[in-house]
Scaffold this active site. Structure first.
Site, PDB file in Angstrom:
ATOM      1  N   GLY A   4     -13.047  -2.395  31.355  1.00 14.09           N
ATOM      2  CA  GLY A   4     -13.633  -1.687  30.231  1.00 14.09           C
ATOM      3  C   GLY A   4     -13.157  -2.340  28.950  1.00 14.09           C
ATOM      4  O   GLY A   4     -12.498  -3.387  28.990  1.00 14.09           O
ATOM      5  N   GLY A  47     -11.739  -0.600  25.635  1.00 11.22           N
ATOM      6  CA  GLY A  47     -11.334   0.286  24.540  1.00 11.22           C
ATOM      7  C   GLY A  47     -10.591  -0.525  23.488  1.00 11.22           C
ATOM      8  O   GLY A  47     -10.098  -1.613  23.775  1.00 11.22           O
ATOM      9  N   CYS A  79       0.822  -1.217   0.000  1.00  7.88           N
ATOM     10  CA  CYS A  79       0.000   0.000   0.000  1.00  7.88           C
ATOM     11  C   CYS A  79       0.854   1.264   0.000  1.00  7.88           C
ATOM     12  O   CYS A  79       0.380   2.331  -0.335  1.00  7.88           O
ATOM     13  CB  CYS A  79      -0.997  -0.009   1.147  1.00  7.88           C
ATOM     14  SG  CYS A  79      -0.275  -0.431   2.714  1.00  7.88           S
TER      15      CYS A  79
END
Lengths: 421, 277
Positions: free
Chosen positions: A189, A191, A50
């Site tokens: 959590g 994230g 890329c």
């Protein structure tokens, strides 16, 4: 005959241009033989990622071949040749090989020293060998490229230190625990960065990852994935008691891990070290937690700091790597020169042997009546004389090539001296 | 000739310490190799010198400060090689070798004469007694070196300074492990050395109050402290910085025990009036 490159990368061309010249493996399979069939091009390898598209080719007429390749790229991209030329770079011989080695070692990558590019270079060359567009020269160049990548990785630390936040978290953990085997982590959590760090921890040997989440179902799903236990949010401190590493990123506005609650926990844990990595903004962990002995608290800025420090280290290592690569290019070119000599030396030996055989036969005819021992001795004698005569010039010739003193003129002279084509 | 060998070895060891400091600053592998070579030859010559002296005198040479300190320096150098080979912590050189060299160089300023009394008493006991103790103390030095590295790395991590030595120092747990190995190996040596010493003293001076000697009392304190550290290590009772702090305190007591005889009259003062009345 030199190795050449025409190509473009993220430094020279914007993505609008790069995307038009990107090649999938299928494209390469179709188009590389097409390119090879064009005039002046003897071998070719197409490398496309890329961040870059590069055509490596081997040609006796680099200038003419360059035009052919540029024409081809211009047609493929649908951009006028003059316009496309602004985006393209072109290297020949030493610089081309140096460029290849640098690309494969990650020195030309957006993230300095990233190791994936070596795999992409490998794929490109292997594809080219498979479909037959890479032959003798590029097969050998490929071998030298792999060796160079290996040497650069072993002798420098270009790919060693973490340059992304999740990896930096793993690096910090390793700086405290050394090996991560038998360690347990806790995800508070969920994230994205935290989960990525959790994944890396798992890959690096962490035994299990427990999960605390406000939604218990989510905790259950994640815990299952990482082979740990789920906990409801009110059991947070209980969960911390059993682990060595805490990764936290909740959306809470106030700190969820508090110093006054952690302190008594440390005694219960027998003062076993605890690493807390807080990736949340606003932060999940009170700053005072970091002052407690045997607790190592890192927030997102600390991780960024690690990344910055490591990037600087990589820049320093890149200079060393560049020097190593230059040496490797010299070695490769020297090796090639020696390879070029082999056919000359082989035909010299062949020619000498033919002369010897012819002369020997003549003599043997005359010496028909002599016993076999004499004939054998004659054979040995002629063989030995020819070889001893040739030994010195060949040795000197090779030595000159090794010491880089061999010019085209001298090769020509050597050939005419012995009347070799 | 013997003397020249000694001074040449001292010179090589001095050079190697300098070279290892350069290595610490420049982190060049070649420099490290040079340092290793120098200290290797230096250690070999020192060992050669001590052996020849042992043969010449007919007993373990650790009978005066000169030989004792040199013998200790040699043990430290050798142990450094063993630990470097086992754990590959190159920076250990910077923390261990200067201490070895300290004894090496202090020795050079000591009298090389051996007190008459020592010559007359059992050389076998003397050899075993000092041999065990010095080996134990050298092991404690390794623990100490690893502990100092631990404190530096701990500070880096706590203060979030990720440049400089952060990336070159090993993980905290690995350093704690090395410190633990030093303790686990050193304490039995210390115990053995002291026991031999007690047995020997009890036989030699059976009716006197030899155990009221300052060095012996001090050694007992050292032994109790290391016993506690040893116990903590085996039972994993103390971990992390608490353990490391104890190791460091312990080592300062060991160093003090070497120089205690300078301030207090002792049966270990290797002077003319050696021995209790």
């Amino acid at each position: 005959m030199p190795v050449c490159i025409v190509g473009l990368n993220f430094k020279t061309a914007p993505v609008e241009v790069r995307e038009k010249l990107s090649f999938s493996m299928d494209d390469i399979e179709n188009e590389a033989p097409l390119l090879l069939s064009k005039p002046y091009i003897d071998e070719t390898v197409i490398l496309s990622t890329c961040n870059r598209s590069e055509i490596y080719f081997y040609s006796e007429h680099p200038d003419k071949a360059k035009v052919v390749v540029e024409q081809y790229l211009s047609e493929r991209a649908g951009i006028k040749q003059e316009e496309l030329a602004d985006y393209l770079y072109n290297f020949v011989e030493f610089e081309a090989i140096e460029h290849l080695f640098r690309v494969a070692s990650g020195l030309e990558s957006m993230v300095l020293g990233e190791p994936q590019i070596a795999g992409q270079v490998k794929d490109a060359f292997e594809k080219a060998i498979e479909i037959g567009t890479a032959k003798r020269v590029f097969v050998n160049l490929y071998r030298h490229t792999l060796q160079t990548v290996k040497i650069v990785r072993n002798e420098t630390e270009i790919s060693k230190n973490a340059v992304s936040v999740p990896f930096a978290a793993v690096e910090l953990v390793k700086k405290i625990f050394g090996k991560l085997k038998n360690k347990r982590a806790l995800l508070v959590g969920a994230g994205e960065m935290c989960e990525l760090a959790a994944l890396h921890l798992k890959e690096n040997g962490v035994e299990a990852i427990d999960v605390v989440n406000r939604t218990y179902e989510k905790a259950e799903t994640l815990a299952k994935r990482y082979g740990g236990n789920p906990y409801p949010f009110d059991k947070l401190y209980e969960a911390i008691e059993n682990v060595d590493i805490v990764l936290s990123s909740t959306g809470a506005k106030e700190p969820v891990i508090k110093a006054e609650k952690i302190k008594p926990l440390m005694k219960k844990r027998g003062y076993k070290s605890l690493i807390i990595i807080d990736i949340a903004v606003p932060r999940d962990v009170e700053v005072e937690v970091g002052d407690i002995s045997d607790i190592y608290l890192f927030d997102i800025d600390d991780l960024e700091k690690v990344v910055e420090a490591n990037k600087k280290k990589r820049e320093k290592e890149a200079i060393v790597a560049g020097e190593i690569i230059k040496d490797r290019v010299y070695e490769y070119l020297k090796w090639c020169k020696l390879q070029d000599l082999n056919p000359i030396i082989a035909s010299l030996r062949k020619q000498a042997e033919e002369i010897r055989r012819a002369e020997l036969e003549k003599s043997l005819k005359k010496l028909k009546d002599y016993p076999d021992e004499v004939k054998k001795e004659l054979d040995r004698l002629s063989y030995s004389i020819v070889n001893k005569m040739l030994h010195q010039p060949i040795t000197e010739f090779k030595k000159a090539a090794r010491e880089d003193n061999l010019e085209g003129k001298m090769i020509h002279f050597f050939k005419s001296l012995f009347h070799i084509d | 000739m013997l003397e020249q060998i000694y001074y040449f070895s001292l010179f090589l060891n001095f050079l190697s310490v300098i070279v290892f400091f350069v290595f610490a600053l420049k982190k060049n592998k070649e420099v490290f190799k040079v340092g290793t070579f120098l200290i290797g030859v230096g250690t070999f010559l020192l060992a050669f010198f001590l052996t020849l002296n042992g043969i010449r005198l007919g007993y373990h040479p650790a009978a005066n400060t000169f030989f004792t300190f040199n013998f200790l320096a040699m043990l430290i150098y050798i142990l450094y090689f063993v630990f470097e080979f086992k754990f590959k912590v190159k920076l250990l050189s910077v923390f261990i070798l200067p201490v070895g060299f300290f004894f090496n160089v202090v020795a050079a300023f000591q009298s090389k004469l051996t007190p008459e009394m020592v010559k007359s008493i059992s050389p076998v006991f003397l050899g075993i007694h000092t041999g065990f103790l010095l080996l134990g103390e050298a092991m404690f030095l390794i623990s100490f070196g690893a502990s100092i590295m631990y404190l530096i790395q701990n500070r880096n991590l706590k203060k979030k300074s990720f440049g400089g030595w952060y990336s070159r120092l090993p993980a905290l747990d690995d350093l704690e492990f090395i410190a633990g190995v030093g303790i686990l190996g050193g304490f039995p040596m210390l115990t053995a050395g002291l026991l031999v010493g007690f047995y020997w003293a009890a036989n030699l001076w059976n009716n006197s109050l030899w155990y009221f000697d300052p060095k012996i009392i001090w050694s007992f304190i050292v032994w109790v402290l290391y016993g506690y550290i040893f116990y903590c290590k085996i039972t994993e009772r103390l971990k992390g910085k608490r353990f490391i702090n104890l190791v460091i305190i312990g080592f300062f007591l060991v160093i003090a025990s070497f120089f205690i005889t300078v301030f207090f009259p002792s049966i270990h003062s290797l002077t003319k009036d050696f021995g209790v009345k």
